[in-house]
Write a protein that holds these residues in place. Structure first.
Motif, PDB file in Angstrom:
ATOM      1  N   GLY A 155      -0.480   3.493   1.076  1.00 33.16           N
ATOM      2  CA  GLY A 155      -1.902   3.105   1.143  1.00 33.16           C
ATOM      3  C   GLY A 155      -2.504   2.653  -0.077  1.00 33.16           C
ATOM      4  O   GLY A 155      -3.678   2.278  -0.231  1.00 33.16           O
ATOM      5  N   ASP A 156      -1.887   2.948  -1.376  1.00 29.84           N
ATOM      6  CA  ASP A 156      -2.334   2.812  -2.624  1.00 29.84           C
ATOM      7  C   ASP A 156      -2.146   1.507  -2.948  1.00 29.84           C
ATOM      8  O   ASP A 156      -1.436   0.772  -2.281  1.00 29.84           O
ATOM      9  CB  ASP A 156      -1.499   3.581  -3.727  1.00 29.84           C
ATOM     10  CG  ASP A 156      -2.000   5.101  -3.797  1.00 29.84           C
ATOM     11  OD1 ASP A 156      -2.900   5.484  -2.975  1.00 29.84           O
ATOM     12  OD2 ASP A 156      -1.276   5.828  -4.262  1.00 29.84           O
ATOM     13  N   PRO A 157      -2.993   0.786  -4.031  1.00 32.60           N
ATOM     14  CA  PRO A 157      -3.226  -0.601  -4.132  1.00 32.60           C
ATOM     15  C   PRO A 157      -2.240  -0.882  -5.651  1.00 32.60           C
ATOM     16  O   PRO A 157      -3.206  -1.449  -6.469  1.00 32.60           O
ATOM     17  CB  PRO A 157      -4.687  -0.845  -4.425  1.00 32.60           C
ATOM     18  CG  PRO A 157      -5.017   0.261  -4.791  1.00 32.60           C
ATOM     19  CD  PRO A 157      -4.430   1.588  -4.238  1.00 32.60           C
ATOM     20  N   GLY A 168      20.561  -0.268  -7.811  1.00 32.48           N
ATOM     21  CA  GLY A 168      20.885  -1.635  -7.484  1.00 32.48           C
ATOM     22  C   GLY A 168      19.933  -2.244  -6.759  1.00 32.48           C
ATOM     23  O   GLY A 168      19.616  -3.517  -6.568  1.00 32.48           O
ATOM     24  N   ASP A 169      18.952  -1.463  -6.037  1.00 29.38           N
ATOM     25  CA  ASP A 169      18.055  -1.726  -4.997  1.00 29.38           C
ATOM     26  C   ASP A 169      16.701  -2.055  -5.698  1.00 29.38           C
ATOM     27  O   ASP A 169      16.420  -1.375  -6.465  1.00 29.38           O
ATOM     28  CB  ASP A 169      17.759  -0.771  -3.869  1.00 29.38           C
ATOM     29  CG  ASP A 169      19.006  -0.838  -2.823  1.00 29.38           C
ATOM     30  OD1 ASP A 169      19.703  -1.721  -2.730  1.00 29.38           O
ATOM     31  OD2 ASP A 169      19.359   0.381  -2.277  1.00 29.38           O
ATOM     32  N   LEU A 170      15.869  -2.779  -4.892  1.00 29.02           N
ATOM     33  CA  LEU A 170      14.605  -3.060  -5.526  1.00 29.02           C
ATOM     34  C   LEU A 170      13.519  -2.359  -4.213  1.00 29.02           C
ATOM     35  O   LEU A 170      13.655  -2.354  -3.307  1.00 29.02           O
ATOM     36  CB  LEU A 170      14.367  -4.578  -5.115  1.00 29.02           C
ATOM     37  CG  LEU A 170      12.941  -5.190  -5.704  1.00 29.02           C
ATOM     38  CD1 LEU A 170      12.597  -4.927  -7.094  1.00 29.02           C
ATOM     39  CD2 LEU A 170      12.724  -6.644  -5.384  1.00 29.02           C
ATOM     40  N   VAL A 171      12.572  -1.490  -5.030  1.00 31.77           N
ATOM     41  CA  VAL A 171      11.699  -0.876  -4.194  1.00 31.77           C
ATOM     42  C   VAL A 171      10.167  -1.254  -4.608  1.00 31.77           C
ATOM     43  O   VAL A 171       9.888  -1.610  -5.616  1.00 31.77           O
ATOM     44  CB  VAL A 171      11.668   0.533  -4.478  1.00 31.77           C
ATOM     45  CG1 VAL A 171      10.857   1.362  -3.796  1.00 31.77           C
ATOM     46  CG2 VAL A 171      13.113   1.063  -4.245  1.00 31.77           C
ATOM     47  N   GLY A 172       9.439  -1.660  -3.642  1.00 30.63           N
ATOM     48  CA  GLY A 172       8.069  -2.067  -3.739  1.00 30.63           C
ATOM     49  C   GLY A 172       7.883  -3.468  -3.513  1.00 30.63           C
ATOM     50  O   GLY A 172       6.743  -3.908  -3.918  1.00 30.63           O
ATOM     51  N   GLU A 173       8.679  -4.349  -3.234  1.00 36.94           N
ATOM     52  CA  GLU A 173       8.611  -5.634  -3.222  1.00 36.94           C
ATOM     53  C   GLU A 173       7.576  -6.267  -2.077  1.00 36.94           C
ATOM     54  O   GLU A 173       6.966  -7.279  -2.040  1.00 36.94           O
ATOM     55  CB  GLU A 173       9.728  -6.523  -3.187  1.00 36.94           C
ATOM     56  CG  GLU A 173      10.632  -6.393  -1.803  1.00 36.94           C
ATOM     57  CD  GLU A 173      11.490  -5.186  -1.720  1.00 36.94           C
ATOM     58  OE1 GLU A 173      12.521  -5.311  -1.006  1.00 36.94           O
ATOM     59  OE2 GLU A 173      11.197  -3.953  -2.353  1.00 36.94           O
ATOM     60  N   PHE A 174       7.564  -5.337  -0.939  1.00 34.85           N
ATOM     61  CA  PHE A 174       6.690  -6.026   0.058  1.00 34.85           C
ATOM     62  C   PHE A 174       5.284  -5.918  -0.329  1.00 34.85           C
ATOM     63  O   PHE A 174       4.488  -7.105   0.038  1.00 34.85           O
ATOM     64  CB  PHE A 174       6.669  -4.956   1.137  1.00 34.85           C
ATOM     65  CG  PHE A 174       8.094  -4.829   2.221  1.00 34.85           C
ATOM     66  CD1 PHE A 174       9.175  -5.711   1.630  1.00 34.85           C
ATOM     67  CD2 PHE A 174       8.024  -4.469   3.411  1.00 34.85           C
ATOM     68  CE1 PHE A 174      10.244  -5.664   2.369  1.00 34.85           C
ATOM     69  CE2 PHE A 174       9.253  -4.527   3.994  1.00 34.85           C
ATOM     70  CZ  PHE A 174      10.638  -5.106   3.416  1.00 34.85           C
ATOM     71  N   ALA A 175       4.784  -5.069  -0.911  1.00 37.59           N
ATOM     72  CA  ALA A 175       3.386  -4.965  -1.615  1.00 37.59           C
ATOM     73  C   ALA A 175       3.117  -6.311  -2.560  1.00 37.59           C
ATOM     74  O   ALA A 175       1.843  -6.778  -2.416  1.00 37.59           O
ATOM     75  CB  ALA A 175       2.813  -3.600  -2.121  1.00 37.59           C
ATOM     76  N   ALA A 176       4.233  -6.414  -3.326  1.00 35.88           N
ATOM     77  CA  ALA A 176       4.086  -7.553  -4.440  1.00 35.88           C
ATOM     78  C   ALA A 176       3.876  -8.769  -3.787  1.00 35.88           C
ATOM     79  O   ALA A 176       3.192  -9.632  -4.171  1.00 35.88           O
ATOM     80  CB  ALA A 176       5.364  -7.174  -5.461  1.00 35.88           C
ATOM     81  N   ASP A 220       3.048  -9.685  -0.435  1.00 38.32           N
ATOM     82  CA  ASP A 220       1.822  -9.799   0.341  1.00 38.32           C
ATOM     83  C   ASP A 220       0.686  -9.508  -0.191  1.00 38.32           C
ATOM     84  O   ASP A 220      -0.403  -9.978   0.487  1.00 38.32           O
ATOM     85  CB  ASP A 220       2.319  -9.458   2.009  1.00 38.32           C
ATOM     86  CG  ASP A 220       2.170  -7.945   1.949  1.00 38.32           C
ATOM     87  OD1 ASP A 220       1.807  -7.281   1.086  1.00 38.32           O
ATOM     88  OD2 ASP A 220       2.500  -7.348   3.049  1.00 38.32           O
ATOM     89  N   GLY A 221       0.660  -8.651  -1.296  1.00 35.51           N
ATOM     90  CA  GLY A 221      -0.791  -8.387  -1.682  1.00 35.51           C
ATOM     91  C   GLY A 221      -1.492  -7.220  -1.069  1.00 35.51           C
ATOM     92  O   GLY A 221      -2.709  -6.992  -1.459  1.00 35.51           O
ATOM     93  N   GLN A 222      -0.794  -6.616  -0.140  1.00 33.42           N
ATOM     94  CA  GLN A 222      -1.351  -5.536   0.539  1.00 33.42           C
ATOM     95  C   GLN A 222      -1.164  -4.067   0.067  1.00 33.42           C
ATOM     96  O   GLN A 222      -0.047  -3.937  -0.938  1.00 33.42           O
ATOM     97  CB  GLN A 222      -0.747  -5.736   2.070  1.00 33.42           C
ATOM     98  CG  GLN A 222      -1.174  -6.755   2.937  1.00 33.42           C
ATOM     99  CD  GLN A 222      -2.640  -7.045   2.881  1.00 33.42           C
ATOM    100  OE1 GLN A 222      -3.247  -6.226   3.346  1.00 33.42           O
ATOM    101  NE2 GLN A 222      -3.046  -8.312   2.658  1.00 33.42           N
ATOM    102  N   PRO A 223      -1.741  -3.102   0.491  1.00 35.71           N
ATOM    103  CA  PRO A 223      -1.385  -1.678   0.078  1.00 35.71           C
ATOM    104  C   PRO A 223      -0.185  -1.257   0.349  1.00 35.71           C
ATOM    105  O   PRO A 223       0.585  -1.994   1.307  1.00 35.71           O
ATOM    106  CB  PRO A 223      -2.635  -0.716   0.658  1.00 35.71           C
ATOM    107  CG  PRO A 223      -3.758  -1.981   0.943  1.00 35.71           C
ATOM    108  CD  PRO A 223      -2.790  -3.051   1.518  1.00 35.71           C
ATOM    109  N   ARG A 224       0.324  -0.129  -0.293  1.00 35.08           N
ATOM    110  CA  ARG A 224       1.742   0.273  -0.180  1.00 35.08           C
ATOM    111  C   ARG A 224       1.767   0.560   1.429  1.00 35.08           C
ATOM    112  O   ARG A 224       1.055   1.254   2.107  1.00 35.08           O
ATOM    113  CB  ARG A 224       1.967   1.432  -0.951  1.00 35.08           C
ATOM    114  CG  ARG A 224       1.995   1.198  -2.612  1.00 35.08           C
ATOM    115  CD  ARG A 224       2.955   0.021  -2.876  1.00 35.08           C
ATOM    116  NE  ARG A 224       3.066   0.154  -4.286  1.00 35.08           N
ATOM    117  CZ  ARG A 224       3.671  -0.764  -5.125  1.00 35.08           C
ATOM    118  NH1 ARG A 224       4.633  -1.622  -4.474  1.00 35.08           N
ATOM    119  NH2 ARG A 224       3.731  -0.794  -6.284  1.00 35.08           N
ATOM    120  N   SER A 225       3.050   0.187   2.031  1.00 33.38           N
ATOM    121  CA  SER A 225       3.471   0.502   3.264  1.00 33.38           C
ATOM    122  C   SER A 225       4.293   1.614   3.462  1.00 33.38           C
ATOM    123  O   SER A 225       4.270   2.205   4.627  1.00 33.38           O
ATOM    124  CB  SER A 225       4.197  -0.628   4.005  1.00 33.38           C
ATOM    125  OG  SER A 225       5.613  -0.895   3.236  1.00 33.38           O
TER     126      SER A 225
END
Length: 244
Positions: free
Chosen positions: A57-59, A91-99, A101-106
Motif C-alpha cells: 500500500g505504500d507509494p 539475482g531477482d528483481l523486487v518492486g518492479e510492478f509498482a515501478a 504501473d505507478g500504483q502503490p505497493r501490491s
C-alpha cells in the motif's frame, strides 16, 4: 540500510570466485555486458534479517535488485491474515510492478536473513529499460515468468487434498529455492506454518498434522529457521504420485 562493497556477499566477505546467479533469475539470464550495465544502477545496500523493505500500500519509488540473500513477499487477506505470495533470491528483481504501473505497493517484502541488494530509483530503472531493449526484454520476461508461476500454482492445486497440496508446496520450494544436499535439499530461510497454510490453501491445524506425518515418515525434518527435505524423489511421489 547501509553502504556495502559491490560484489560482496550478505556476510560482508568477498565471494570465492566470480559471483553467479541462477539462470532462471533476471541477473542469471542476462548476458554479461547487459548484466554489468544493470549492476551500475543505484546504490549497494545491506539489510539485516526480518527487515521490512517494502510495505503493501505504500507509494515508495524504488526497485531492489537482489545480489545475495532471500526475501519473501506477503499480502493481507480479507480477514486480516498474512499470505505468503512469493520468495525471491539473489539475482531477482523486487518492486518492479509498482515501478512499471505507478500504483502503490501490491505486497510487503521482508528479509529472511541478511541480504545485499542494489536500490534503484524508479526513474533510473525505467530510463534504463527505455535505453536498453535487451534489459527491457529480460525484465518483461521475468514478470511473465512470475505470472505464469502464479497461474501454475492455482492449476496444480485443483482437486487436491490438503496433505497433497502441502507436499507440492514443499517440493516446489525445495527444487526452486533449496540448497541440494544428497538425495534431498535444505531450505535455509524461515517459513512459518501459517505461511505454509496460506500457500497450501489449508487450515493451520491441517498443515500441522500433515507436516508432522511427513516428519514421522522421514520425508522432511525441521530445524531452527530451516526445513530439510530428506528425499526429493519420495516427496515428489507423495505430491504428484509415482512415476509412470
Amino acid at each position: 540500510m547501509g553502504d556495502s562493497e559491490p560484489g560482496r556477499g550478505a556476510d560482508g566477505q568477498p565471494p570465492l570466485g566470480e559471483r553467479t546467479w541462477p539462470r532462471s533469475s533476471l541477473l542469471g539470464g542476462l548476458a554479461g555486458a547487459a548484466r554489468e550495465r544493470l549492476l551500475t544502477l543505484g546504490t549497494c545496500v545491506r539489510y539485516d534479517a526480518d527487515r521490512v523493505l517494502i510495505r503493501e500500500g505504500d507509494p515508495t519509488d524504488f526497485v531492489l535488485l537482489l545480489l545475495d540473500g532471500v526475501v519473501k513477499a506477503t499480502g493481507r487477506t480479507h480477514d486480516g491474515r498474512s499470505a505468503l505470495l512469493a520468495v525471491r533470491l539473489g539475482g531477482d528483481l523486487v518492486g518492479e510492478f509498482a515501478a512499471m504501473d505507478g500504483q502503490p505497493r501490491s505486497a510487503t517484502v521482508t528479509t529472511c536473513g541478511p541480504i545485499v541488494a542494489r536500490s534503484v530509483t524508479n526513474g533510473a530503472f525505467l530510463d534504463c529499460m527505455r535505453r536498453d531493449p535487451g534489459i527491457a526484454h529480460a525484465v518483461n520476461a521475468s514478470v511473465v515468468t512470475k505470472l505464469r508461476a502464479a497461474n501454475n500454482h492455482r492449476i496444480d492445486f485443483t482437486g487436491c487434498d490438503a496433505p497433497t497440496r502441502l507436499a507440492r508446496v514443499l517440493y516446489q520450494i525445495a527444487i526452486t529455492h533449496g540448497e541440494p544436499l544428497g538425495a534431498g535439499a535444505v531450505i535455509r530461510w524461515p517459513i512459518t506454518q501459517p505461511e505454509l497454510a496460506t500457500l497450501s490453501g489449508a487450515a493451520e491445524p491441517t498443515v500441522h498434522k500433515a507436516l508432522r506425518r511427513l516428519r514421522k515418515t522421514g520425508v522432511v525434518s525441521t530445524g531452527y529457521r530451516t526445513i530439510r527435505v530428506e528425499d526429493l524423489a519420495l516427496l515428489s511421489g507423495i505430491a504428484f504420485g509415482p512415476p509412470p
